[in-house]
Design an enzyme around this catalytic site. Structure first.
Site, PDB file in Angstrom:
ATOM      1  N   GLU A 110      -2.764   2.323  -4.852  1.00 46.40           N
ATOM      2  CA  GLU A 110      -3.758   1.703  -3.981  1.00 46.40           C
ATOM      3  C   GLU A 110      -5.176   1.739  -4.558  1.00 46.40           C
ATOM      4  O   GLU A 110      -6.105   2.237  -3.916  1.00 46.40           O
ATOM      5  CB  GLU A 110      -3.711   2.344  -2.592  1.00 46.40           C
ATOM      6  N   GLU A 156       7.793  -0.163  -0.839  1.00 43.13           N
ATOM      7  CA  GLU A 156       7.799   0.521   0.455  1.00 43.13           C
ATOM      8  C   GLU A 156       8.073  -0.481   1.573  1.00 43.13           C
ATOM      9  O   GLU A 156       7.277  -0.626   2.507  1.00 43.13           O
ATOM     10  CB  GLU A 156       6.460   1.232   0.704  1.00 43.13           C
TER      11      GLU A 156
END
Length: 742
Positions: free
Chosen positions: A530, A646
């Site tokens: 991220e 994910e």
């Protein structure tokens, strides 16, 4: 040499073989020991019911599907809680039967792994990996460099300012001639060789005495003498100051005739033998020594000392003005401390006691008190609540007097930014309050006054329930007299260069330990997680309020933090480990997707190798499908391995309707279909489903009150299971189901 794609193909086949052996063994074990399996018996023809003529309900159809990983050749993973995996048999069995690979949702991150001293606690993850090995599962490493789930207290502590304690009592030396830069009252053989310079002291904003040795060869040739210092007969005095030099230097302290020995040899650095002089370096260091009563002439009422720094020509010395002190060690305090154990130097917190909010209280280790010496009281509040919901109490022998102004002071720090307050309380819990006291992660001196409103105040209380943190408190004083405390500490901030070096070392320590320890067990990692903002630019870490576990590596190491992380992961891992950069919302912000690809290219331009890009895809049943397709096209064009890292599909409720379950199933299938259609087979690393079931326990911290998974709260397959399986298989697996019982 094999390519990454060829290595992956071998790994996939090896995993499938291991899973086949495991599943066969499990099935054999189940059926060989179950004596209660129903035996089917033939009935008369006229009483037979043909099962093919019966309607086959969707739930029955879904139950006839095989395990998920039988429908795909790429790596099928799942994000799991290692606690659930180790302790919940139903959860573990579903994981083992349906997946090739597992990602620990939390347990392998910096926060849970790194201890207070920077070492790693491998116990839980070792047990997890051992258990997955038994099942033939591989483990995907998640994650190495992320701004969340860090042991931020440890990292911030590394770069916290250095706290130089103030003098241990009031200063008997008049510093006014230094602070106004006039040198009035100070004597020496100087001209321009000695001066007061601003911003060169310990704190980079404080004053320093600058003394330049030019053409000197003897210590007295560069000398600065103090004003006369008053003394009390039979008292001892502590002299201390901080000094540094631009290169290796040498200095001594000499005295006037009021000392028996004007040129003492002192054990400056506790090496066991007295020497004439002390050495100096480019680092600030404290010079401290004690003058015993016997060191003074019997009739002396004052004394003075000299800084003698003329040993070595060409050396420039700096002495921090604020730290030059002479303290009377035998002076009577000018006040009575009502609190009998405020310094905790007996190694206990008695008679302090407390309660509330599952808080804890203890004594620190020796050396963790203010100034790095002695003990401190340690108060830990686990969760945010009202301030009064966690308290630490000192009960007075007699009530305080109303209308009398009391002064309290103490030194305090906390492991994260926090607030506490002081309260004077009566038997009926009525209180007078100090108001909020802001606490940081370096020692600070708090001094306040408080006046009891009534004559019945019998308790001094720290209310510390507002912030979830750990407090260290030392040197607590409460008095109705004029409180004479130690002087304010000097705060020395580290430079940006120093912080970068320290945090760079911490990143290497973390990655080298983590990747090195699991080198034989983990062969793929989320190295950088991220890194991008929603608009596609790199996060910079300039955040007003950080969570307790947030720490931005980029803030201290710059955009090359990721370059460093990838190089370290490769250095301490295996040459064929598959290393990913990973982010979320790439399907909702195509600019972010572009930015992530550009950043991966930048990392490689600096000499590191990025093998793959992970797209998390925490989506909903109504997510923009055109954007999803466009994202996959962009990722495919990068030429890198692509992983859905994910995947889950939210419905906005934990009690979905059948229509919502069908929409969820269709979205799972759509995502998998588009991944297979737009990502070339050579770039398909695999897909990781995030979570097993919709149970409340699994969603305490992630998507509470939701239903995003393939199994429901009771571990039954949902409609989404069929959608995922059909997507992996590339067809409606159930279209050939006849309803015949096998």
């Amino acid at each position: 040499m094999l390519t990454i794609s060829e290595v992956l193909l071998i790994k996939k086949k090896d995993m499938k073989l291991k899973k086949l052996i495991f599943t066969f063994a499990l099935a054999s074990a189940l059926f060989s020991c179950d004596d209660s399996i129903m035996e089917w018996k033939e009935t008369a023809d006229e009483n037979k019911i043909t099962t093919a003529e019966l309607p086959l309900e969707l739930a029955e159809k879904i139950e006839r599907y095989e395990a998920l990983n039988t429908y795909t050749d790429f790596i099928l993973g799942d994000g799991v809680s290692i606690d659930f995996y180790l302790n919940n048999e139903a959860y573990r069995n579903i994981t083992n039967e349906n997946f090739d690979d597992v990602t620990a949702g939390y347990a392998m991150k910096h926060g849970p792994m790194v201890t207070a001293d920077g070492s790693l606690n491998f116990t839980n993850v070792d047990a997890f990996i051992a258990k997955t090995k038994e099942a033939g599962l591989s483990v995907f490493g998640h994650t190495l460099a992320w701004h969340q789930n860090n042991n931020a207290s440890y990292l911030n502590g590394l770069i916290a300012p250095t706290v130089i304690p103030g003098s241990s009592g009031s200063n008997s030396l008049d510093l006014s001639g230094l602070k106004d830069a006039s040198l009035d009252g100070w004597a020496g053989n100087w001209n321009t060789a000695i001066s007061i310079v601003e911003g060169e002291g310990l704190s980079n904003t404080s004053q320093a005495i600058q003394m330049i040795a030019d053409g000197t060869a003897n210590p007295w040739e560069l000398q600065l003498g103090t004003p006369a210092i008053p003394i009390v007969s039979e008292h001892s005095y502590e002299v201390s100051f901080y000094i540094k030099s631009d290169q290796a230097g040498q200095g001594r302290i000499s005295f006037d005739a009021n000392l028996v020995n004007q040129y003492p040899w002192v054990d400056w650095y506790s090496n066991g033998s007295g020497t004439e002089s002390f050495a100096t370096t480019s680092e600030w260091q404290q010079v401290k020594f004690t003058l015993a009563a016997a060191d003074f002439q019997p009739t002396a009422t004052t004394f003075m000392f000299n800084f003698d720094l003329g040993y070595l020509s060409g050396v420039t010395y700096l002495i921090d003005v604020n730290t030059i002190s002479v303290v009377d060690l035998d002076a009577e305090p000018s006040f009575v401390n009502i609190i009998t154990n405020g310094d905790f130097e007996d190694g206990t917190i008695n008679p302090w006691s407390g309660y509330g909010n599952d808080s804890s209280r203890t004594i620190s280790a020796d050396g963790e008190g203010y100034g790095g010496t002695g003990y401190a009281m340690v108060l830990t509040n686990p969760t945010e609540a009202q301030s009064y919901e966690a308290q630490q109490v000192y009960a007075f022998d007699a009530p305080l007097e109303s209308g009398t102004e009391y002064t309290f002071s103490f030194f305090v720090k906390s492991t994260s930014p926090a607030t506490l307050q002081v309260e004077l309380q009566n038997e009926s819990y009525g209180g007078d309050y100090s108001g909020g006291i802001v606490v940081g992660n370096t020692w600070s001196l708090v001094t306040r006054t408080i006046t009891p409103s009534t004559d019945d105040k019998i308790r001094f209380i720290f209310d510390f329930g507002e912030s979830a943190t750990t407090y260290y408190i030392d040197d607590i004083i409460l008095s109705s007299g004029e409180v004479e405390t130690a002087s304010e500490p000097t705060i020395v901030e580290k430079t940006e260069e120093e912080k970068a070096e320290i945090i760079g070392d911490a990143l290497e320590s973390w990655i080298s330990q983590m990747v090195g320890h699991y080198k034989n067990d983990v062969h793929a990692w989320d190295v950088v997680n991220e890194p991008m903002k929603e608009g596609g630019s790199l996060r910079d870490g300039n955040i007003a309020e950080l969570a307790d576990d947030e720490f931005y590596w980029v803030k201290y190491l710059g955009q090359d933090y990721a370059v460093t992380a990838f190089k370290l992961a490769r250095q301490y891992g295996n040459p064929d480990d598959v290393l990913f950069i990973n982010d979320y919302n790439l399907e909702s912000s195509l600019a972010k997707c572009d930015g992530l690809i550009e950043y991966a290219n930048y990392i490689e331009s600096q000499g590191a190798t990025v093998d793959g890009i992970g797209t998390q895809m925490h989506i909903s049943s109504t997510s923009d499908r055109d954007n999803i397709v466009e994202m996959f096209k962009k990722l495919a064009a990068s030429g890198k391995l692509i992983k859905i890292s994910e995947l889950d599909v939210r419905l906005g409720t934990n009690a979905p309707t059948n229509d919502q379950l069908a929409e969820q199933s269709d979205m799972y299938k759509f995502v998998i279909d588009m991944y297979k259609e737009h990502i070339p087979v050579s770039q398909q690393y695999g897909i990781t489903i995030w979570g097993i079931s919709d149970s409340v326990e699994e969603h305490e911290f992630w998507l509470p009150d939701e239903s995003p998974c393939l199994w429901d709260a009771d571990y039954n397959r949902k409609h989404a299971y069929k959608g995922a399986a059909d997507g992996f298989a590339g067809r409606d697996v159930s279209e050939d189901f006849t309803g015949e019982l096998n």
